[in-house]
Design a protein around this motif. Structure first.
Motif, PDB file in Angstrom:
ATOM      1  N   ASP A  18      15.891  14.263 -16.079  1.00 39.12           N
ATOM      2  CA  ASP A  18      15.929  15.543 -17.081  1.00 39.12           C
ATOM      3  C   ASP A  18      14.487  15.575 -17.785  1.00 39.12           C
ATOM      4  OD1 ASP A  18      18.530  16.248 -16.354  1.00 39.12           O
ATOM      5  OD2 ASP A  18      19.434  15.265 -17.984  1.00 39.12           O
ATOM      6  N   ARG A  41      11.990  16.869 -15.083  1.00 44.80           N
ATOM      7  CA  ARG A  41      12.288  17.927 -14.681  1.00 44.80           C
ATOM      8  C   ARG A  41      11.917  19.144 -15.683  1.00 44.80           C
ATOM      9  NH1 ARG A  41      11.153  16.862  -9.511  1.00 44.80           N
ATOM     10  NH2 ARG A  41      12.707  15.649  -8.690  1.00 44.80           N
ATOM     11  N   SER A  42      12.210  18.563 -17.080  1.00 46.98           N
ATOM     12  CA  SER A  42      12.067  19.611 -18.224  1.00 46.98           C
ATOM     13  C   SER A  42      10.721  20.039 -18.559  1.00 46.98           C
ATOM     14  CB  SER A  42      12.705  19.228 -19.262  1.00 46.98           C
ATOM     15  OG  SER A  42      12.325  18.236 -19.927  1.00 46.98           O
TER      16      SER A  42
END
Length: 282
Positions: free
Chosen positions: A191, A194-195
């Motif tokens: 996360d 990917r952010s």
């Protein structure tokens, strides 16, 4: 044998340098794969002291997604035969008890999950003459040590290693959980990366800290599961010789490395040497 972080690799080198004809075969399912050496805690080359290591960082996850226990049994058996054929001693070292069971169990059934299926029978019949050494650390001390070890791994470059990994996977979409990609650290940080994290100007400190805390929690949970499997093997009749390393690790936590080494030698190495020497002489 032993839970993650209990010093199995260290003991294997201690033994291999005392029994000079030894070679080490990895039985950690994540360390089978190439890459992420810090994240997966592979023993550094300089710490191997010239002792030959087999099945350590040799498989490419992009070519073979997941090495099954049956495949491990085949590969490791072949290496054992080669080592024995050269009149040397094979040392199987790692925390993946499912691989150890697959390798040494005489009646291995690849379709049976003996650790999770309550109806499966875990046999004590082995196809090798084995000497099992179980390095054990009191759970509270082990948990505290594992939390510190995660911090030490990040100090040693784990985050930079993960940055490189996720950059190489940038175009692949969600990370598929197989092989090296199952390593603790990959799903926890997905996360974050990917952010848009991973650059000095875009790091989300809160998300990064959450990922680190998840790594610590999942590492402790892994240790707990490994200990449960070891205890099941012991209950099934496997003759596991338990070596209690708690005091050595407590000294590490007190930052007393000299005392830790002295206690490790007395409580773990010396008894192990005696056990192996007796085993080889029988």
């Amino acid at each position: 044998m032993g839970a993650t972080g209990t010093g199995k690799s260290r003991l294997s080198i201690d033994l291999a340098t005392r029994f000079f004809s030894s070679e080490i075969i990895n039985s950690d399912k994540i360390q089978l794969y190439r890459g992420l050496d810090i994240t997966t805690n592979k023993i550094p080359l300089q710490d191997r002291l010239g002792v030959p290591h087999h099945l350590l960082g040799v498989f490419d996850s992009d070519l073979i997604e997941e090495l099954t226990p049956s495949q491990y049994r085949l590969h490791a058996s072949s290496i054992i035969e080669d080592i024995l054929g050269r009149n040397k001693l094979p040392l199987i070292v790692g925390g993946s008890n499912s691989l150890i069971h697959a390798l040494v169990s005489d009646r291995f059934d690849p379709n049976s999950d003996v650790f999770n299926d309550v109806d499966s029978i875990l046999s004590s019949e082995l196809r090798y003459d084995c000497c099992f050494l179980w390095v054990d650390v009191g759970i509270e001390v082990l948990y505290e040590y594992l939390l510190r070890r995660v911090d030490d791994m990040f100090d040693s470059g784990m985050f930079e290693e993960l940055v490189e990994f996720f950059e190489s996977e940038a175009e692949s979409g969600p990370i598929q959980q197989f092989g090296i990609k199952k390593a603790i650290g990959i799903p926890e940080f997905e996360d974050f990366f990917r952010s848009g994290g991973g650059g000095d100007d875009t790091v989300d400190t809160q998300l990064k800290e959450r990922a680190i805390q998840a790594i610590k929690y999942n590492t402790c949970e892994l240790a707990k599961r490994q200990i449960e499997k070891i205890q099941r093997l012991r209950s099934a009749g496997w003759d596991l010789r338990r070596l209690i390393a708690t005091e050595a690790f407590r000294a590490v936590l007190l930052s007393d490395s000299d005392m830790s080494s002295e206690i490790w030698e007395k409580n773990v190495v010396e008894p192990s040497v005696k056990i192996v020497k007796t085993f080889l002489e029988e």
